[in-house]
Design an enzyme around this catalytic site. Structure first.
Site, PDB file in Angstrom:
ATOM      1  N   GLU A  93       0.840  -1.208   0.000  1.00  0.00           N
ATOM      2  CA  GLU A  93       0.000   0.000   0.000  1.00  0.00           C
ATOM      3  C   GLU A  93       0.870   1.252   0.000  1.00  0.00           C
ATOM      4  O   GLU A  93       2.026   1.212   0.433  1.00  0.00           O
ATOM      5  CB  GLU A  93      -0.872   0.020   1.270  1.00  0.00           C
ATOM      6  CG  GLU A  93      -2.335  -0.309   1.031  1.00  0.00           C
ATOM      7  CD  GLU A  93      -3.106   0.788   0.285  1.00  0.00           C
ATOM      8  OE1 GLU A  93      -2.523   1.540  -0.513  1.00  0.00           O
ATOM      9  OE2 GLU A  93      -4.312   0.892   0.512  1.00  0.00           O
ATOM     10  N   ASP A  94       0.305   2.348  -0.462  1.00  0.00           N
ATOM     11  CA  ASP A  94       1.039   3.611  -0.419  1.00  0.00           C
ATOM     12  C   ASP A  94       0.964   4.236   0.978  1.00  0.00           C
ATOM     13  O   ASP A  94       1.966   4.634   1.546  1.00  0.00           O
ATOM     14  CB  ASP A  94       0.532   4.601  -1.477  1.00  0.00           C
ATOM     15  CG  ASP A  94      -0.984   4.781  -1.486  1.00  0.00           C
ATOM     16  OD1 ASP A  94      -1.686   4.107  -0.698  1.00  0.00           O
ATOM     17  OD2 ASP A  94      -1.475   5.598  -2.275  1.00  0.00           O
ATOM     18  N   ILE A  95      -0.259   4.291   1.532  1.00  0.00           N
ATOM     19  CA  ILE A  95      -0.439   4.970   2.818  1.00  0.00           C
ATOM     20  C   ILE A  95      -1.673   4.409   3.531  1.00  0.00           C
ATOM     21  O   ILE A  95      -2.667   4.093   2.891  1.00  0.00           O
ATOM     22  CB  ILE A  95      -0.564   6.504   2.587  1.00  0.00           C
ATOM     23  CG1 ILE A  95      -0.590   7.282   3.895  1.00  0.00           C
ATOM     24  CG2 ILE A  95      -1.752   6.871   1.732  1.00  0.00           C
ATOM     25  CD1 ILE A  95      -0.295   8.775   3.717  1.00  0.00           C
ATOM     26  N   ASP A  97      -4.368   5.534   6.175  1.00  0.00           N
ATOM     27  CA  ASP A  97      -4.879   6.762   6.785  1.00  0.00           C
ATOM     28  C   ASP A  97      -5.944   6.342   7.806  1.00  0.00           C
ATOM     29  O   ASP A  97      -5.608   5.923   8.918  1.00  0.00           O
ATOM     30  CB  ASP A  97      -5.415   7.638   5.648  1.00  0.00           C
ATOM     31  CG  ASP A  97      -5.890   9.004   6.100  1.00  0.00           C
ATOM     32  OD1 ASP A  97      -5.554   9.419   7.212  1.00  0.00           O
ATOM     33  OD2 ASP A  97      -6.604   9.672   5.332  1.00  0.00           O
ATOM     34  N   THR A  98      -7.220   6.392   7.450  1.00  0.00           N
ATOM     35  CA  THR A  98      -8.251   5.914   8.381  1.00  0.00           C
ATOM     36  C   THR A  98      -8.184   4.398   8.544  1.00  0.00           C
ATOM     37  O   THR A  98      -8.622   3.854   9.549  1.00  0.00           O
ATOM     38  CB  THR A  98      -9.666   6.275   7.875  1.00  0.00           C
ATOM     39  OG1 THR A  98      -9.883   5.607   6.633  1.00  0.00           O
ATOM     40  CG2 THR A  98      -9.834   7.765   7.704  1.00  0.00           C
ATOM     41  N   GLY A  99      -7.654   3.726   7.522  1.00  0.00           N
ATOM     42  CA  GLY A  99      -7.526   2.265   7.561  1.00  0.00           C
ATOM     43  C   GLY A  99      -8.697   1.533   6.920  1.00  0.00           C
ATOM     44  O   GLY A  99      -8.658   0.319   6.775  1.00  0.00           O
ATOM     45  N   THR A 101      -9.711   1.477   3.799  1.00  0.00           N
ATOM     46  CA  THR A 101      -9.340   0.837   2.528  1.00  0.00           C
ATOM     47  C   THR A 101      -8.630  -0.493   2.795  1.00  0.00           C
ATOM     48  O   THR A 101      -8.962  -1.514   2.202  1.00  0.00           O
ATOM     49  CB  THR A 101      -8.384   1.761   1.714  1.00  0.00           C
ATOM     50  OG1 THR A 101      -8.995   3.037   1.593  1.00  0.00           O
ATOM     51  CG2 THR A 101      -8.094   1.190   0.346  1.00  0.00           C
ATOM     52  N   LYS A 125      -0.248   6.976   8.689  1.00  0.00           N
ATOM     53  CA  LYS A 125      -0.727   8.125   9.483  1.00  0.00           C
ATOM     54  C   LYS A 125      -1.495   7.557  10.668  1.00  0.00           C
ATOM     55  O   LYS A 125      -2.728   7.547  10.687  1.00  0.00           O
ATOM     56  CB  LYS A 125      -1.721   8.957   8.648  1.00  0.00           C
ATOM     57  CG  LYS A 125      -1.139   9.887   7.642  1.00  0.00           C
ATOM     58  CD  LYS A 125      -2.246  10.824   7.140  1.00  0.00           C
ATOM     59  CE  LYS A 125      -2.062  11.167   5.702  1.00  0.00           C
ATOM     60  NZ  LYS A 125      -3.167  11.990   5.156  1.00  0.00           N
ATOM     61  N   PHE A 146      -1.284  16.017   4.631  1.00  0.00           N
ATOM     62  CA  PHE A 146      -1.625  15.470   3.324  1.00  0.00           C
ATOM     63  C   PHE A 146      -0.380  15.492   2.450  1.00  0.00           C
ATOM     64  O   PHE A 146       0.200  16.541   2.193  1.00  0.00           O
ATOM     65  CB  PHE A 146      -2.770  16.235   2.649  1.00  0.00           C
ATOM     66  CG  PHE A 146      -3.354  15.425   1.537  1.00  0.00           C
ATOM     67  CD1 PHE A 146      -4.321  14.466   1.797  1.00  0.00           C
ATOM     68  CD2 PHE A 146      -2.894  15.569   0.236  1.00  0.00           C
ATOM     69  CE1 PHE A 146      -4.827  13.654   0.776  1.00  0.00           C
ATOM     70  CE2 PHE A 146      -3.395  14.778  -0.792  1.00  0.00           C
ATOM     71  CZ  PHE A 146      -4.369  13.823  -0.520  1.00  0.00           C
ATOM     72  N   ASP A 153      -1.058  11.092  -4.786  1.00  0.00           N
ATOM     73  CA  ASP A 153      -1.612  12.177  -5.596  1.00  0.00           C
ATOM     74  C   ASP A 153      -2.468  13.160  -4.812  1.00  0.00           C
ATOM     75  O   ASP A 153      -2.923  12.864  -3.703  1.00  0.00           O
ATOM     76  CB  ASP A 153      -2.514  11.584  -6.685  1.00  0.00           C
ATOM     77  CG  ASP A 153      -3.823  11.029  -6.106  1.00  0.00           C
ATOM     78  OD1 ASP A 153      -3.731  10.187  -5.181  1.00  0.00           O
ATOM     79  OD2 ASP A 153      -4.907  11.443  -6.543  1.00  0.00           O
ATOM     80  N   ARG A 159       1.881  12.636  -8.749  1.00  0.00           N
ATOM     81  CA  ARG A 159       2.369  11.278  -8.445  1.00  0.00           C
ATOM     82  C   ARG A 159       3.819  11.104  -8.876  1.00  0.00           C
ATOM     83  O   ARG A 159       4.548  10.316  -8.303  1.00  0.00           O
ATOM     84  CB  ARG A 159       1.537  10.229  -9.202  1.00  0.00           C
ATOM     85  CG  ARG A 159       0.108  10.089  -8.704  1.00  0.00           C
ATOM     86  CD  ARG A 159      -0.507   8.834  -9.326  1.00  0.00           C
ATOM     87  NE  ARG A 159      -1.948   8.815  -9.259  1.00  0.00           N
ATOM     88  CZ  ARG A 159      -2.657   8.375  -8.220  1.00  0.00           C
ATOM     89  NH1 ARG A 159      -2.031   7.931  -7.146  1.00  0.00           N
ATOM     90  NH2 ARG A 159      -3.968   8.383  -8.243  1.00  0.00           N
TER      91      ARG A 159
HETATM   92  P1  IMP Z   1      -7.845   5.210   4.169  1.00  0.00           P
HETATM   93  O1  IMP Z   1      -8.928   4.287   3.679  1.00  0.00           O
HETATM   94  O2  IMP Z   1      -8.409   6.408   4.864  1.00  0.00           O
HETATM   95  O3  IMP Z   1      -6.798   4.521   5.003  1.00  0.00           O
HETATM   96  O4  IMP Z   1      -7.188   5.819   2.891  1.00  0.00           O
HETATM   97  C1  IMP Z   1      -6.231   5.187   2.190  1.00  0.00           C
HETATM   98  C2  IMP Z   1      -6.048   5.819   0.829  1.00  0.00           C
HETATM   99  O5  IMP Z   1      -6.294   7.230   0.836  1.00  0.00           O
HETATM  100  C3  IMP Z   1      -4.623   5.663   0.398  1.00  0.00           C
HETATM  101  O6  IMP Z   1      -4.399   4.447  -0.250  1.00  0.00           O
HETATM  102  C4  IMP Z   1      -4.413   6.882  -0.479  1.00  0.00           C
HETATM  103  O7  IMP Z   1      -4.790   6.596  -1.812  1.00  0.00           O
HETATM  104  C5  IMP Z   1      -5.337   7.929   0.077  1.00  0.00           C
HETATM  105  N1  IMP Z   1      -4.634   8.886   0.966  1.00  0.00           N
HETATM  106  C6  IMP Z   1      -4.698   8.978   2.310  1.00  0.00           C
HETATM  107  N2  IMP Z   1      -3.904   9.959   2.787  1.00  0.00           N
HETATM  108  C7  IMP Z   1      -3.314  10.496   1.701  1.00  0.00           C
HETATM  109  C8  IMP Z   1      -2.341  11.551   1.537  1.00  0.00           C
HETATM  110  O8  IMP Z   1      -1.858  12.189   2.475  1.00  0.00           O
HETATM  111  N3  IMP Z   1      -1.965  11.821   0.257  1.00  0.00           N
HETATM  112  C9  IMP Z   1      -2.455  11.147  -0.823  1.00  0.00           C
HETATM  113  N4  IMP Z   1      -3.337  10.148  -0.711  1.00  0.00           N
HETATM  114  C10 IMP Z   1      -3.770   9.825   0.531  1.00  0.00           C
HETATM  115 MG    MG Z   2      -4.232   4.330  -2.380  1.00  0.00          MG
END
Ligand code: IMP
Ligand code: MG
Length: 181
Positions: A93-95, A97-99, A101, A125, A146, A153, A159
């Site tokens: 995965e790239d990142i 965040d909330t988790g 995804t 994060k 962010f 992106d 990107r």
């Molecule tokens: P989550 O479901 O909130 O964990 O979001 C995960 C997805 O949100 C990542 O795979 C990214 O594509 C996107 N995302 C979350 N934070 C960032 C950020 O700071 N920059 C760019 N994309 C982000």
């Molecule tokens: Mg992503």
């Protein structure tokens, strides 16, 4: 925009992660699942440095609009069960965040009965987490910022930056974009 991690920082850390994964998995084949589009740069570098037997598959999910999560996760590209069942699988995965995804992706892959399943994320994060999930391997932990570049992106842009930068005032990025490279 500020540089958070330089090209060199990233190269060094990605090599470390590749070596760590090889130490743990080197004796067996691994199926790496790259999540499109954000993890593509990370996955390429991670795998170019990985010395073990590896396959690569791709998944595409979308969950983000601008700098705020839309909260809705859609699977746009799937994987067949033959590629996962009884295999050691690592999601790249790239990142996180909330988790949400990752939780969704993990469930999707778990349903195909892999032999093992781990998650390797370039960035984490932690303070933003809502879902009960953690990456098993992580490149860098970051604050609630962010970030863009190296695959990440903002509305599909930036990107291709070779480093990871922080958007403070997103309007300013355009002015900095070509000069900072
Ligand atoms: P989550 O479901 O909130 O964990 O979001 C995960 C997805 O949100 C990542 O795979 C990214 O594509 C996107 N995302 C979350 N934070 C960032 C950020 O700071 N920059 C760019 N994309 C982000
Ligand atoms: Mg992503």
């Amino acid at each position: 925009m500020k540089k958070l991690f330089t090209k060199k920082d990233i190269e060094k850390r990605v090599k470390e992660l590749s070596n760590q994964l090889y130490k743990e998995y080197g004796k067996e084949e691994v199926v790496f699942i790259c999540t499109l589009k954000g993890a593509v740069f990370f996955a390429c570098d991670l795998l170019k440095n990985y010395k073990g037997e590896a396959r690569i598959e791709f998944l595409r999910v979308s969950s983000y609009k601008g700098t705020k999560s839309s909260g809705k996760i859609e699977l746009n590209l799937s994987i067949s069960k033959d590629n996962i069942e009884n295999k050691n699988v690592i999601i790249i995965e790239d990142i996180v965040d909330t988790g949400h995804t990752l939780k969704f992706l993990k469930g999707y892959i778990e349903d195909m009965n892999p032999k093992s399943l781990k998650i390797c994320s370039l960035l984490d994060k932690k303070s933003r987490r809502e879902a009960d999930i953690e990456p098993d391997y992580c490149g860098f932990e970051i604050d609630d910022l962010f970030v863009i570049g190296y695959g990440l992106d903002y509305n599909q842009k930036y990107r291709n930056l070779p480093y990871i930068g922080v958007i403070d005032e997103w309007k300013n990025i355009v002015n900095y974009y070509y000069t900072i490279l």
